[in-house]
Design a protein around this motif. Sequence first.
Motif, PDB file in Angstrom:
ATOM      1  N   VAL A 125       0.830  -1.198   0.000  1.00  0.00           N
ATOM      2  CA  VAL A 125       0.000   0.000   0.000  1.00  0.00           C
ATOM      3  C   VAL A 125       0.871   1.256   0.000  1.00  0.00           C
ATOM      4  N   ASP A 128      -0.840   7.122  -2.173  1.00  0.00           N
ATOM      5  CA  ASP A 128      -1.657   7.553  -3.308  1.00  0.00           C
ATOM      6  C   ASP A 128      -2.492   6.430  -3.908  1.00  0.00           C
ATOM      7  N   SER A 129      -2.390   5.215  -3.334  1.00  0.00           N
ATOM      8  CA  SER A 129      -3.110   4.089  -3.937  1.00  0.00           C
ATOM      9  C   SER A 129      -3.869   3.260  -2.908  1.00  0.00           C
ATOM     10  N   GLU A 130      -4.163   3.848  -1.752  1.00  0.00           N
ATOM     11  CA  GLU A 130      -4.778   3.074  -0.670  1.00  0.00           C
ATOM     12  C   GLU A 130      -6.082   2.418  -1.096  1.00  0.00           C
ATOM     13  N   SER A 131      -7.001   3.174  -1.676  1.00  0.00           N
ATOM     14  CA  SER A 131      -8.297   2.595  -2.035  1.00  0.00           C
ATOM     15  C   SER A 131      -8.166   1.566  -3.148  1.00  0.00           C
ATOM     16  N   ARG A 132      -7.271   1.810  -4.102  1.00  0.00           N
ATOM     17  CA  ARG A 132      -7.070   0.823  -5.175  1.00  0.00           C
ATOM     18  C   ARG A 132      -6.495  -0.469  -4.614  1.00  0.00           C
ATOM     19  N   ASP A 133      -5.495  -0.354  -3.737  1.00  0.00           N
ATOM     20  CA  ASP A 133      -4.833  -1.545  -3.210  1.00  0.00           C
ATOM     21  C   ASP A 133      -5.729  -2.323  -2.249  1.00  0.00           C
ATOM     22  N   ARG A 134      -6.531  -1.612  -1.462  1.00  0.00           N
ATOM     23  CA  ARG A 134      -7.345  -2.266  -0.444  1.00  0.00           C
ATOM     24  C   ARG A 134      -8.698  -2.725  -0.961  1.00  0.00           C
ATOM     25  N   GLU A 135      -9.236  -2.024  -1.958  1.00  0.00           N
ATOM     26  CA  GLU A 135     -10.609  -2.303  -2.386  1.00  0.00           C
ATOM     27  C   GLU A 135     -10.703  -2.706  -3.853  1.00  0.00           C
ATOM     28  N   THR A 136     -10.253  -1.839  -4.747  1.00  0.00           N
ATOM     29  CA  THR A 136     -10.458  -2.080  -6.171  1.00  0.00           C
ATOM     30  C   THR A 136      -9.714  -3.310  -6.673  1.00  0.00           C
ATOM     31  N   LYS A 137      -8.413  -3.347  -6.445  1.00  0.00           N
ATOM     32  CA  LYS A 137      -7.614  -4.434  -7.009  1.00  0.00           C
ATOM     33  C   LYS A 137      -7.981  -5.808  -6.454  1.00  0.00           C
ATOM     34  N   GLU A 153       1.062  -3.451   4.498  1.00  0.00           N
ATOM     35  CA  GLU A 153       0.954  -2.085   4.991  1.00  0.00           C
ATOM     36  C   GLU A 153       2.082  -1.797   5.984  1.00  0.00           C
TER      37      GLU A 153
END
Length: 203
Positions: A125, A128-137, A153
Amino acid sequence: MTAKAGNHAQHRQPDGSAWPMPPQDGYTADDYFALDLPPHTEMIDGSLVFVSPQRKFHSLVMFLLEVGLRRTVPGHLRVRREMAVVLNRKTVPEPDLIVVTAESDGADEQTRYRAEDVVLAVEVVSPDSESRDRETKPLKYAAAGIPHFWLVEMDPRTKRPVVHTHVRSADGRAYEPTGVHRDRLKVDGPFAVDIDLGEYDRL
């Protein structure tokens, strides 16, 4: 930087460089590999995602996990770092680390793997990529059939890595947690792994 795929429009950045404007329906995987893009650019749902400069934590954790995975990876698998994975025609992420089948590993000029080639995807994580790494991807990796996913993390107290391990759920729509690892990462899947996370302090 100039886009080279198709006839997509461009706009100018303040420094005068040209960046590609996406087509109305978004980019495809073919576009992604034809465009002249900055290193480590990803494509999510047809949109390009540009990354910020990498933090030292991010780089050191990737090194620690890569070395640990390579130490015990079986002969039918390979460990690869920062390689594009085609999940579908609109989504091409670049996981920090992947474990792929040996059969899928081609020539040195290879630039991508297919989702079905991947048995483990690892994301560290970044701010700048928290939501992508935790949710989207994770949702997209699971939907594409990747069996194992690790999310890493920084522990805000110790400043050391914390590894959250997951396995794909039975319905294939998400991942289920299998453990939270702080001092030692010891798991049996996708193969036997034993990594001293405390080595981070000595890197």
